[in-house]
Design a protein around this motif. Structure first.
Motif, mmCIF file in Angstrom:
data_model
loop_
_atom_site.group_PDB
_atom_site.id
_atom_site.type_symbol
_atom_site.label_atom_id
_atom_site.label_comp_id
_atom_site.label_asym_id
_atom_site.label_seq_id
_atom_site.Cartn_x
_atom_site.Cartn_y
_atom_site.Cartn_z
ATOM 1 N N LEU A 147 21.020 -10.354 -9.425
ATOM 2 C CA LEU A 147 22.049 -10.508 -10.445
ATOM 3 C C LEU A 147 22.051 -11.912 -11.038
ATOM 4 O O LEU A 147 22.342 -12.100 -12.219
ATOM 5 C CB LEU A 147 23.432 -10.187 -9.858
ATOM 6 C CG LEU A 147 23.707 -8.716 -9.564
ATOM 7 C CD1 LEU A 147 25.099 -8.551 -8.958
ATOM 8 C CD2 LEU A 147 23.586 -7.874 -10.827
ATOM 9 N N ILE A 148 21.724 -12.908 -10.231
ATOM 10 C CA ILE A 148 21.646 -14.286 -10.752
ATOM 11 C C ILE A 148 20.500 -14.395 -11.752
ATOM 12 O O ILE A 148 20.665 -14.952 -12.844
ATOM 13 C CB ILE A 148 21.454 -15.293 -9.605
ATOM 14 C CG1 ILE A 148 22.712 -15.334 -8.729
ATOM 15 C CG2 ILE A 148 21.154 -16.699 -10.164
ATOM 16 C CD1 ILE A 148 22.573 -16.184 -7.488
ATOM 17 N N GLY A 149 19.343 -13.876 -11.386
ATOM 18 C CA GLY A 149 18.224 -13.853 -12.319
ATOM 19 C C GLY A 149 17.585 -15.205 -12.574
ATOM 20 O O GLY A 149 17.604 -16.098 -11.726
ATOM 21 N N GLY A 150 17.009 -15.345 -13.771
ATOM 22 C CA GLY A 150 16.281 -16.566 -14.137
ATOM 23 C C GLY A 150 17.113 -17.507 -14.984
ATOM 24 O O GLY A 150 18.325 -17.603 -14.832
ATOM 25 N N SER A 151 16.439 -18.174 -15.917
ATOM 26 C CA SER A 151 17.102 -19.188 -16.741
ATOM 27 C C SER A 151 17.075 -18.805 -18.216
ATOM 28 O O SER A 151 16.245 -17.996 -18.637
ATOM 29 C CB SER A 151 16.411 -20.547 -16.539
ATOM 30 O OG SER A 151 16.418 -20.902 -15.168
ATOM 31 N N VAL B 6 12.124 -4.949 -19.619
ATOM 32 C CA VAL B 6 11.264 -5.610 -18.632
ATOM 33 C C VAL B 6 11.823 -5.413 -17.227
ATOM 34 O O VAL B 6 11.908 -6.352 -16.443
ATOM 35 C CB VAL B 6 11.093 -7.112 -18.945
ATOM 36 C CG1 VAL B 6 9.806 -7.629 -18.320
ATOM 37 C CG2 VAL B 6 11.063 -7.364 -20.438
ATOM 38 N N THR B 7 12.230 -4.174 -16.934
ATOM 39 C CA THR B 7 12.823 -3.883 -15.635
ATOM 40 C C THR B 7 11.783 -3.450 -14.624
ATOM 41 O O THR B 7 11.713 -3.986 -13.523
ATOM 42 C CB THR B 7 13.899 -2.778 -15.784
ATOM 43 O OG1 THR B 7 14.860 -3.206 -16.732
ATOM 44 C CG2 THR B 7 14.568 -2.502 -14.457
ATOM 45 N N GLY B 8 10.973 -2.433 -14.971
ATOM 46 C CA GLY B 8 9.905 -2.025 -14.064
ATOM 47 C C GLY B 8 10.201 -0.804 -13.224
ATOM 48 O O GLY B 8 9.351 -0.352 -12.467
ATOM 49 N N SER C 190 19.088 -4.059 -9.485
ATOM 50 C CA SER C 190 17.720 -4.211 -9.961
ATOM 51 C C SER C 190 17.614 -3.870 -11.436
ATOM 52 O O SER C 190 16.920 -4.548 -12.203
ATOM 53 C CB SER C 190 16.777 -3.321 -9.151
ATOM 54 O OG SER C 190 15.451 -3.406 -9.632
ATOM 55 N N ALA C 191 18.319 -2.801 -11.839
ATOM 56 C CA ALA C 191 18.292 -2.384 -13.241
ATOM 57 C C ALA C 191 19.050 -3.362 -14.129
ATOM 58 O O ALA C 191 18.562 -3.773 -15.189
ATOM 59 C CB ALA C 191 18.892 -0.983 -13.375
ATOM 60 N N VAL C 192 20.249 -3.758 -13.699
ATOM 61 C CA VAL C 192 21.068 -4.687 -14.494
ATOM 62 C C VAL C 192 20.382 -6.042 -14.629
ATOM 63 O O VAL C 192 20.412 -6.669 -15.693
ATOM 64 C CB VAL C 192 22.468 -4.854 -13.854
ATOM 65 C CG1 VAL C 192 23.251 -5.963 -14.546
ATOM 66 C CG2 VAL C 192 23.246 -3.550 -13.940
#
Length: 358
Positions: free
Chosen positions: A251-255, A56-58, A340-342
């Motif tokens: 890098l923090i991202g979501g939950s 789900v990177t895009g 973005s990829a990580v």
């Protein structure tokens, strides 16, 4: 002597599951029937696309709308859906539909897969001024990034027929939900203010917009960085400091248990709680009147250290591989691409398709 049957660890099962889905997707996307030209796209490009979709990177190497046939697009959609749900979730649903018993080992694998222990180049730039589209997308992004447990907790509390104020209902939320909502709110508001400040006079991003549009674009940038990959301003035109802040947010991202990637809000929250506890001279991790076990801090630090190591090594490798390439990309653009990829975000400064194949 009886040999004990060896079982895969939950983490190994998850990794092998994703690898299996990516390989199947690569094979199908590599078929000539998947491309409108009638020719195979090539193994490497098919592998990149399958991996990007399943995680789900895009990020893309070809125009999705223009290159793939209906068959290819359906394969990409399936990879995205399976990747968002997770391999173990798909297997569990299949087991439930066929009436099979879910073993304790499978339950543990599902738990680990949720990380819990208790589009085109212009994206949304043409709709930059549309308030309804911007806010609908932002609401959907935030909803997907919060995680299923936070939503279930919220629904449970608000379905309670007892007459309680919003403050009392919030008090009775789980500690996990409180940390997720607090960190999410800080990141959204803090990110908006940072981008508003750093890009205020940048004519290539928000500098020419009205004050309201600047606030809206900054808010959208803050929200989308942590999970979605849509953008209403050109990422390549951001100032270097804004690109660096974007890397941190990605890098923090979501939950946990959500559809976003990254280190997770709870991970950052636990580390922040430990810092505050040290500054206050406390030897325990305390938040919202509760004490967190020390092993949570150890896990959080391990996740951050691993993620930063991957980003550092990947960026350095990409930097050296691109030295002999046709295009000379800046270090910050390469770092942005890696983050973005990580973080499985999918945003790009526009260099993805020009990165060398060697």
């Amino acid at each position: 002597m009886v040999k004990r049957k060896k079982h895969l660890l939950p983490s190994q099962t998850i990794m092998l599951g994703f690898a299996f889905m990516i390989l199947i997707g690569t094979f199908l996307l590599n078929l000539p029937y998947a491309s409108k030209s009638g020719e195979s796209i090539g193994f490497l490009n098919a592998l990149f696309t399958a991996t990007s979709a399943n995680c789900v990177t895009g990020l893309v190497v070809v125009n999705t709308m223009g290159h793939w046939t209906l068959f290819g697009k359906i394969i990409i959609l399936i990879l995205i859906q399976f990747g968002a749900l997770g391999f173990m979730t798909v297997i569990t649903i299949a087991m439930m539909l066929t009436g099979q018993r879910i073993s304790l080992r499978n339950r543990r694998a599902i738990q680990e897969s949720f990380n819990q222990d208790n589009i085109g180049t212009n994206s949304f730039i043409p709709f930059q001024s549309s308030i309804p589209i911007n806010f609908i997308i932002m609401v959907l992004i935030i909803a997907g990034g919060l995680g299923f447990n936070v939503w279930l907790d919220t629904i449970r509390l608000f379905r309670n027929k007892e007459k309680k104020s919003l403050r009392l209902r919030m008090i009775h939320m789980s500690l996990h939900s409180k940390i997720v909502l607090t960190v999410t709110g800080i990141l959204i508001v803090g990110g908006m203010l940072l981008f508003l400040l750093l890009e205020w006079d940048n004519p290539d991003t928000i500098g020419k917009l009205t004050v309201l549009r600047r606030i809206q674009a900054s808010l959208f940038q803050s929200v989308t960085l942590r999970t979605a990959g849509f953008n209403t301003v050109g990422q390549g035109e951001l100032t270097e400091i804004s690109k660096f802040i974007s890397c941190v947010w990605m890098l923090i991202g979501g939950s946990p248990a959500g559809t976003a990637g990254g280190m997770k809000t709870v991970t950052i929250g636990v580390i922040a709680i430990s810092v505050v506890s040290i500054l206050r001279g406390r030897n325990r991790l305390e938040v919202f009147g509760r004490t967190l076990p020390f092993d949570l801090l150890q896990k959080a630090l391990s996740v951050v250290a691993t993620m930063l190591t991957v980003v550092f090594v990947s960026t350095i490798l990409l930097y050296f591989t691109e030295l002999s390439g046709q295009y000379h990309h800046s270090f910050i653009d390469l770092l942005y691409e890696v983050c973005s990829a990580v973080g499985t975000v999918g945003l790009t400064t526009g260099i993805t398709s020009s990165i060398s194949n060697e």
